[in-house]
Design a protein around this motif. Structure first.
Motif, PDB file in Angstrom:
ATOM      1  N   ASP A 136      37.445  38.382  36.207  1.00  0.00           N
ATOM      2  CA  ASP A 136      38.089  37.307  37.289  1.00  0.00           C
ATOM      3  C   ASP A 136      39.363  37.797  37.669  1.00  0.00           C
ATOM      4  O   ASP A 136      39.873  38.822  37.165  1.00  0.00           O
ATOM      5  N   VAL A 137      39.781  37.095  38.680  1.00  0.00           N
ATOM      6  CA  VAL A 137      40.904  37.505  39.538  1.00  0.00           C
ATOM      7  C   VAL A 137      42.065  37.654  38.463  1.00  0.00           C
ATOM      8  O   VAL A 137      42.949  38.336  38.528  1.00  0.00           O
ATOM      9  N   ASP A 138      42.201  36.532  37.564  1.00  0.00           N
ATOM     10  CA  ASP A 138      43.407  36.359  36.795  1.00  0.00           C
ATOM     11  C   ASP A 138      43.586  37.685  36.041  1.00  0.00           C
ATOM     12  O   ASP A 138      44.741  37.966  35.680  1.00  0.00           O
ATOM     13  N   THR A 139      42.534  37.971  35.400  1.00  0.00           N
ATOM     14  CA  THR A 139      42.495  39.487  34.433  1.00  0.00           C
ATOM     15  C   THR A 139      42.809  40.562  35.331  1.00  0.00           C
ATOM     16  O   THR A 139      43.678  41.201  34.823  1.00  0.00           O
ATOM     17  N   LEU A 140      42.390  40.490  36.651  1.00  0.00           N
ATOM     18  CA  LEU A 140      42.734  41.761  37.355  1.00  0.00           C
ATOM     19  C   LEU A 140      44.417  41.581  37.598  1.00  0.00           C
ATOM     20  O   LEU A 140      44.911  42.383  37.320  1.00  0.00           O
ATOM     21  N   VAL A 141      44.921  40.301  37.794  1.00  0.00           N
ATOM     22  CA  VAL A 141      46.247  40.470  37.989  1.00  0.00           C
ATOM     23  C   VAL A 141      47.257  40.685  36.921  1.00  0.00           C
ATOM     24  O   VAL A 141      48.007  41.569  37.028  1.00  0.00           O
ATOM     25  N   THR A 142      46.720  40.131  35.567  1.00  0.00           N
ATOM     26  CA  THR A 142      47.235  40.711  34.577  1.00  0.00           C
ATOM     27  C   THR A 142      47.294  42.150  34.229  1.00  0.00           C
ATOM     28  O   THR A 142      48.090  42.769  33.905  1.00  0.00           O
ATOM     29  N   LYS A 143      46.123  42.593  34.433  1.00  0.00           N
ATOM     30  CA  LYS A 143      45.944  44.018  34.239  1.00  0.00           C
ATOM     31  C   LYS A 143      46.959  44.907  35.279  1.00  0.00           C
ATOM     32  O   LYS A 143      47.621  45.935  34.947  1.00  0.00           O
ATOM     33  N   LEU A 144      47.074  44.581  36.523  1.00  0.00           N
ATOM     34  CA  LEU A 144      47.977  45.190  37.470  1.00  0.00           C
ATOM     35  C   LEU A 144      49.392  45.148  37.061  1.00  0.00           C
ATOM     36  O   LEU A 144      49.879  45.905  37.297  1.00  0.00           O
ATOM     37  N   LYS A 145      49.701  43.842  36.450  1.00  0.00           N
ATOM     38  CA  LYS A 145      51.032  43.881  35.959  1.00  0.00           C
ATOM     39  C   LYS A 145      51.367  44.650  34.988  1.00  0.00           C
ATOM     40  O   LYS A 145      52.337  45.254  35.002  1.00  0.00           O
ATOM     41  N   GLU A 146      50.248  44.622  34.033  1.00  0.00           N
ATOM     42  CA  GLU A 146      50.297  45.687  32.573  1.00  0.00           C
ATOM     43  C   GLU A 146      50.855  47.017  33.111  1.00  0.00           C
ATOM     44  O   GLU A 146      51.604  47.875  32.685  1.00  0.00           O
ATOM     45  N   LYS A 147      50.007  47.461  34.409  1.00  0.00           N
ATOM     46  CA  LYS A 147      50.177  48.875  34.978  1.00  0.00           C
ATOM     47  C   LYS A 147      51.465  48.967  35.690  1.00  0.00           C
ATOM     48  O   LYS A 147      51.556  50.121  36.421  1.00  0.00           O
TER      49      LYS A 147
END
Lengths: 253, 499
Positions: free
Chosen positions: A239-250
């Motif tokens: 989902d989008v939330d995971t995407l945002v988290t992943k983007l933040k991580e990177k």
């Protein structure tokens, strides 16, 4: 009426997957299908069109390389060139042959053959150097019209449209001149079978750089040839939330 | 230049044809031939829950937008209304899906790359689509024997590329290679341009694994060239279009990649001359011929109008494409030159190009292979795939042109001349059942009279089902129906298709 010299290089066909030699000294060429450099094909086509418009009266195709370079010369002859010159450079010497050597060779032949126009492809698809036209013009001290997308003959000069960043530039230059062909100059014809037959009877002479007094001793040493890094595999996220988290991580968001 | 003159002309004066873009929505399959939904259960929440527990996340597709890709065939002729796509990753999952569907009377539409042209892979009503796309690993390659074992969902082009590194190649090549899957190729016994040389898949598939309608796994895996034991069950799954089982794994005999490939594109004055050139090719080129294709000028015109690609030799009424594959370039070129000289001397061909360059070959093959993917730009294209005896091969195109007159804006033909297989296309402004019946009744009648086949390689699928009894005897039809009853008693596998 002008005499035109076209430079044609034998390169690995662009539809072939390039493989690097295990020892990283170069790419695998043995048993690999070669063809005429696509930009040189455009150069030959343009010369043939000049001849069809009666602007040119003779086309000389030149190729520097091993024995097999004669294949691309035969193609040039089948497309409409009148005669061919094979400058034989083989083995290790060919591996370190650079645009500076080729330019000297082309310049020398241009003088010997008393040509009015030299047309070459803007670059070869194997080494991507994009230097031969410019240096040939330099050695000959002739004007240069690079990246041509349209060539017109007007009285004693030529008008060339050049593809430059952000648009087209039109220049006028005196003849003799050196032109390099860009992608949109024309669409090269195929060598038809009847013309391939005829091409077999056209003259092809073989010379060496030594005959022209050109020194082809290496000026570079190939340190290593490597493949580009392999693209990392992607992953599917729910989902989008995971995407945002992943983007933040990177650190992208 | 000659080519350009004609091209400019045709572009300016082309009749208005409604272009069907990718966004166009095709007719529902059920309305197309007015079929009635079978006595199947409608999918409910409980069924979906079962599939969710069986498969991992992402394996189910329920989103309506995402479903569209699976519900519509690639020619955009048909649209189904499936509410669910399942993408198993293992044969066990496949088996459990089918067994559940069989027990609960849920109809299933097996689907590979969705590149079929007879509607065989498109659901008609609300059948659950079972896609093989995630069964896509290569399992084993025997470099010596050239036998490749892989799962059904491997895309044909990926297999080509994989084999390339081992100097091998697939025995089958199709225009749809970038999307079609080997399982779908097997289920439809797909033909293509290499069939002339290497034969069809009944010969090249050495073994396979399939799942029956009740979920039972039938293992006919075999990598031997010779195995004459018992009934040869694998053949029942090859070409039965997913009606008897879903193919999940195959073993294919691959061939050494030829060292020398030459491609000739020749122009001839008429079909009779082209046929003579073909006959001469068989004599002069013999063992090195690997493909013989034919195209008419209307096909080239079609390509120019829709893709800006055109004949490399200018305009001729008929074009021949001859490919040779051998082990010695000099020998092959020499043969081709002699062949060409002979054809020119006898005026069988008027002009031609020959190339051994892969990039040039790709361009020339593109002219032939990319025709089908541009159909949707030419109004509504009825595409037929017939086999005819060679002496009548091209007459049918002329005949259909006359028969249709103003009713069609384009009738064109191209095909695998070497196999007597012609693809004849009829473009009309808009689909209607009337025009379809008008065309098909005449075309199929003529094909039957000429002792041809109404489906040379595309299969029967949904679109040709009503014509199968025309060409197969009552006894044949009965045996096919009995087989279907034995293998799939509830009729859940690909209903409304083939028989």
């Amino acid at each position: 009426m002008a005499r035109v010299l076209v430079g044609v290089k034998r390169v690995i066909d662009y539809a072939v997957k390039i493989r690097v030699k295990p020892d990283k000294s170069g790419v695998v060429t043995d048993g690999v299908k070669h063809s005429m450099n696509p930009f040189d094909e455009i150069a030959v086509e343009e010369a043939v069109r000049l001849k069809e418009q009666k602007i040119a009266n003779e086309i000389i195709a030149v190729s520097c390389g091993p024995q097999q370079s004669q294949d691309v010369l035969r193609t040039a002859l089948a497309m409409g060139a009148d005669k061919a010159i094979h400058v034989e450079v083989a083995g290790a010497e060919y591996e370190t042959l650079q645009p500076i050597h080729v330019s000297k060779i082309l310049a020398k032949i241009a003088q010997n053959e008393k040509v009015d126009l030299v047309i070459v492809g803007k670059q070869a698809i194997d080494d991507d150097c994009n230097q031969t036209a410019q240096m040939t013009a330099g050695f000959l001290d002739w004007p240069q019209a690079t990246y041509a997308s349209k060539i017109e003959k007007k009285d004693d000069h030529i008008v060339v449209k050049r593809e430059i960043d952000g648009g087209l530039e039109t220049i006028k230059c005196k003849i003799p001149a050196v032109i390099s062909a860009d992608l949109r100059l024309n669409e090269p014809r195929y060598a038809t079978l009847p013309n391939i037959m005829k091409a077999k009877k056209k003259p092809l002479t073989k010379i060496t750089p030594k005959d022209l007094g050109v020194d082809v001793s290496p000026r570079i040493q190939i340190v290593k040839v490597e493949e580009p890094p392999v693209r990392q595999a992607g992953s599917i996220i729910p989902d989008v939330d995971t995407l945002v988290t992943k983007l933040k991580e990177k650190g992208h968001a | 230049m000659l080519v350009k003159t004609f091209s400019v002309f045709s572009k300016n004066f082309i009749k208005y044809v409604p272009v069907r873009r990718l966004s166009s929505v095709p007719t529902f399959a059920k309305d197309y031939l007015q079929v009635k939904r079978g006595p199947y259960k409608t999918l409910d929440e409980q069924d979906v829950r079962f599939f969710r527990t069986l498969l991992e996340e992402n394996s189910l597709i329920e989103d309506r937008c995402d479903l569209e890709k699976y519900n519509v065939d690639f020619l955009k002729h048909l649209r189904g209304c499936s509410p669910l796509v399942l993408r198993p990753r293992t044969v066990e999952q496949m088996s459990k899906i089918l067994s559940y569907c069989n027990n609960n009377l849920l109809a299933v539409c097996p689907q590979g790359g969705n590149t079929g042209v007879c509607g065989g892979a498109t659901p008609v009503f609300d059948e659950i689509i079972v896609s093989t796309e995630w069964l896509n690993s290569v399992i084993h390659l025997d470099e010596t024997s050239g036998v490749l074992v892989c799962e059904a969902g491997c895309v044909l082009e990926n297999l080509h590329n994989y084999l390339n590194d081992y100097d091998l190649m697939m025995p089958i090549d199709l225009g749809a290679k970038g999307s079609c899957q080997i399982g779908g190729n097997t289920s439809t016994n797909a033909g293509g341009i290499r069939l002339y040389r290497y034969g069809n898949l009944h010969g090249n598939i050495l073994g396979l694994e399939a799942v029956k309608a009740d979920g039972e796994i039938i293992d006919c895996m075999n990598t031997l060239k010779k195995d004459n034991t018992g009934f040869h069950l694998k053949h029942i799954f090859i070409g039965s279009e997913g009606c008897l089982g879903i193919v999940t794994k195959v073993a294919i005999q691959c061939h050494p990649k030829p060292k020398s490939i030459q491609l000739a594109f020749l122009g001839a004055q008429n079909f009779t001359k082209a046929l003579k050139a073909f006959k001469t090719a068989k004599q002069e080129l013999g063992e090195i011929i690997s493909a013989v294709e034919v195209m008419d000028h209307e096909t080239i015109k079609f390509m120019w109008e829709h893709t800006d690609t055109t004949s490399p030799i200018g305009d001729y009424p008929i074009y021949l494409i001859i490919e040779t594959s051998g082990s010695n370039e000099e020998h092959d070129q020499d043969k081709l030159n002699k062949y060409f000289q002979k054809c020119m001397d006898k005026h069988f061909v008027l002009n031609g190009v020959v190339t051994s360059s892969p990039s040039k070959s790709e361009q020339i093959w593109g002219l032939r292979e990319r025709v089908a993917e541009n159909f949707y730009k030419d109004g509504y294209v009825f595409a037929y795939d017939i086999s005819l005896p060679l002496e009548n091969y091209y007459d049918i195109v002329t005949e259909m042109k006359e028969y249709l007159g103003e009713k069609s804006h384009r009738v064109f033909g191209f095909g695998h001349l070497g196999d007597g297989n012609l693809h004849i296309q009829i473009s009309v402004q808009k689909f209607s059942t009337d025009i379809m019946n008008y065309i098909e009744q005449h075309l199929y009648k003529r094909v039957n009279e000429l002792n041809g086949s109404i489906s040379a390689e595309h299969g029967i699928g949904f679109l040709k089902k009503q014509y199968l009894p025309l060409v197969k005897s009552e006894a044949n039809m009965n045996l096919m129906r009995s087989l279907k009853r034995v293998m799939d008693p509830n009729g859940i596998l690909n209903p409304y298709k083939v028989v």
